[in-house]
Write an enzyme that holds these catalytic residues in place. Structure first.
Site, short mmCIF file in Angstrom:
data_model
loop_
_atom_site.label_atom_id
_atom_site.label_comp_id
_atom_site.label_asym_id
_atom_site.label_seq_id
_atom_site.Cartn_x
_atom_site.Cartn_y
_atom_site.Cartn_z
N ASP A 197 0.61 2.05 10.38
CA ASP A 197 -0.84 1.16 10.59
C ASP A 197 -0.49 0.47 11.88
OD1 ASP A 197 -1.88 3.32 8.84
OD2 ASP A 197 -2.41 1.20 7.46
N ASP B 94 0.69 -1.37 -0.35
CA ASP B 94 -0.30 0.11 0.60
C ASP B 94 0.94 1.22 -0.44
OD1 ASP B 94 -1.93 -1.26 0.15
OD2 ASP B 94 -2.64 -1.57 2.01
N ARG C 212 -5.44 11.74 12.16
CA ARG C 212 -4.84 10.55 12.53
C ARG C 212 -4.00 10.81 13.05
NH1 ARG C 212 -6.93 5.84 7.38
NH2 ARG C 212 -9.61 7.08 7.49
N ASP D 7 0.53 6.98 1.61
CA ASP D 7 -0.72 6.25 2.21
C ASP D 7 -0.68 6.38 3.75
OD1 ASP D 7 -2.90 4.92 2.85
OD2 ASP D 7 -2.51 2.94 3.62
#
Length: 439
Positions: A263, A235, A315, A259
């Site tokens: 994560d 990604d 985020r 991205d």
């Protein structure tokens, strides 16, 4: 009882979804299926049924550190520091201001706090010196390269012979019990693929610059000395933590990935993200990627002593399910919001500094995405000792006196107030250390 219930949910979900949940893996690969099952067992073992204890212990370390250094409590400006070594938080004090740090590198593994506190990385292994920045053969990695180091079976403490920029041709798949330690060199992972921590445990990544990460095409990639498999396209995340446990990310400088910067998904837990500097990015940290993946209730993450800096949008983190301790970070920039979530995450924000943007529509620190008030009003989102500047505000939720609070009030010892954050995060990001000198 809670742990037994989560075990049932966890294994039921895995049984149903193993054929399709494996990111970048063709599901017919039996080796990866077995790794997934082993990783799920490790997640259950790493899960702390009393997450308030980890938060409490972290706060005690911070409080004791500052009380022992009362003569230097003043706020420091963020100018480039050229003076004597100052370890301004308890993680750094454990190792930084020691002239012999390069002779005792594994000491670093004793310094992690928070939910990742059991992470030891490659402490029990040998030193592996990366001498070559190339990444031309992902099927048969060349000895001396970073890719060759991270696929070895045994624990390893991986260091670098000199400064280098590594352009990964495909995602770098790390095996268990590894430390990547860039101290003493200026090491960049840039302009290529990112780092994948998938279905493993016990990984430390320290001191890297990670930026300009792009998607890679996939293909046949070696992921251990005795296995390679077909991977789909990646990604473009800087670091992806997938179904893994006991992970510590420390003193990283991260920006401009395709991205996310970081994560952590699919039941990953026992994670600490600390002392890092994040800039120039939209989706900074994602903790839980699916509203339907209930095993993320086991996700437990500490985010501490980080600087969320220029050019960030949202985020920091964005959470689902789990328990998240966000403590003593400096939020100097955001364009949409700082901390967000969905699906009933518990978020404890303590002693952070939030400086809102000038945009009147973006003053709120928190964002509950698409959830309606009748749903999110029950979520436990707490702000304690935070410092709010330029109109910033934190929208709390959950009944502080209700039975739904998963921690005992006597254990709610506050972190240091937000007024201390400039000092605590003064040296966030990759450090420039020289062997034989204090770092």
């Amino acid at each position: 009882m809670e742990l037994a219930s989560l075990r049932f949910i966890f294994f039921f979900t895995i049984a149903a979804f193993i054929p399709s949940l494996s990111v970048n893996i063709f599901y017919s690969d039996e080796v990866w299926r077995r790794r997934a099952e082993e990783a799920m067992n490790a997640t259950i073992e790493a899960y702390d049924p009393n997450p308030e204890d980890a938060a409490h212990q972290f706060n005690m370390h911070v409080q004791n550190f500052l009380e022992g250094n009362s003569t230097r409590r003043s706020l420091l400006r963020r100018a480039k520091y050229k003076g004597e070594c100052r370890a301004t938080n308890p993680i750094d004090r454990c190792w930084r201001c020691r002239e012999n740090w390069a002779d005792n590198r594994r000491k670093l593994a004793d310094c992690v706090l928070g939910f990742g506190h059991k992470t030891t990385g490659g402490k029990k292994g040998n030193i592996y010196v990366v001498t070559d920045n190339s990444d031309r053969d992902v099927l048969n990695p060349k000895p001396g390269t970073l890719r060759h180091a991270v696929i070895q079976k045994e624990p390893l403490w991986i260091i670098f012979a000199h400064s280098m920029c590594i352009k990964l041709s495909q995602e770098l798949i790390i095996t268990s019990d590894k430390t990547i330690d860039a101290r003493g060199a200026d090491v960049h992972i840039a302009y290529g693929a990112g780092i994948m921590i998938q279905y493993v445990k016990n990984v430390i990544i320290h001191g890297l610059h990670i930026h300009h990460i792009v998607p890679a095409s996939g293909g046949l990639i070696r992921d251990s000395v005795d296995h390679y498999g077909l991977r789909t396209a990646s990604d473009g995340d800087g670091i992806s933590i997938f179904g893994s446990s006991n992970v510590w990310l420390d003193h990283l400088s991260m920006s401009q990935c395709h991205d996310g910067l970081i994560d952590a998904v699919q039941g990953s837990t026992a994670i600490t993200i600390s002392n890092s500097h994040f800039t120039k990015h939209s989706d900074v940290i994602l903790l839980g990627a699916s509203d339907s993946y209930t095993p993320d209730k086991m996700m437990q993450v500490t985010i501490a002593f980080n600087h969320f800096g220029q050019g960030l949008i949202q985020r920091m983190p964005r959470c689902r399910f789990g328990f998240f301790h966000v403590v003593n970070n400096d939020y100097t920039h955001w364009k949409m919001y700082a901390i967000g979530g969905s699906k009933d995450p518990t978020i404890i924000s303590q002693g952070n500094r939030f400086i809102a943007p000038d945009n009147q529509a973006a003053k709120e620190v928190t964002n509950r995405n698409y959830a309606k008030y009748d749903e999110w009003k029950h979520w436990i989102w707490r702000s304690e000792g935070d410092l709010f500047m330029n109109g910033a505000f934190f929208n709390q939720s959950g009944d502080p006196k209700g039975n739904n609070i998963p921690f005992r009030k006597r254990e709610m010892i506050k972190a240091r107030p937000g007024t201390f954050v400039t000092r605590l995060t003064r040296f966030a990001g990759a450090l420039y250390c020289t062997a034989g000198k204090k770092c």
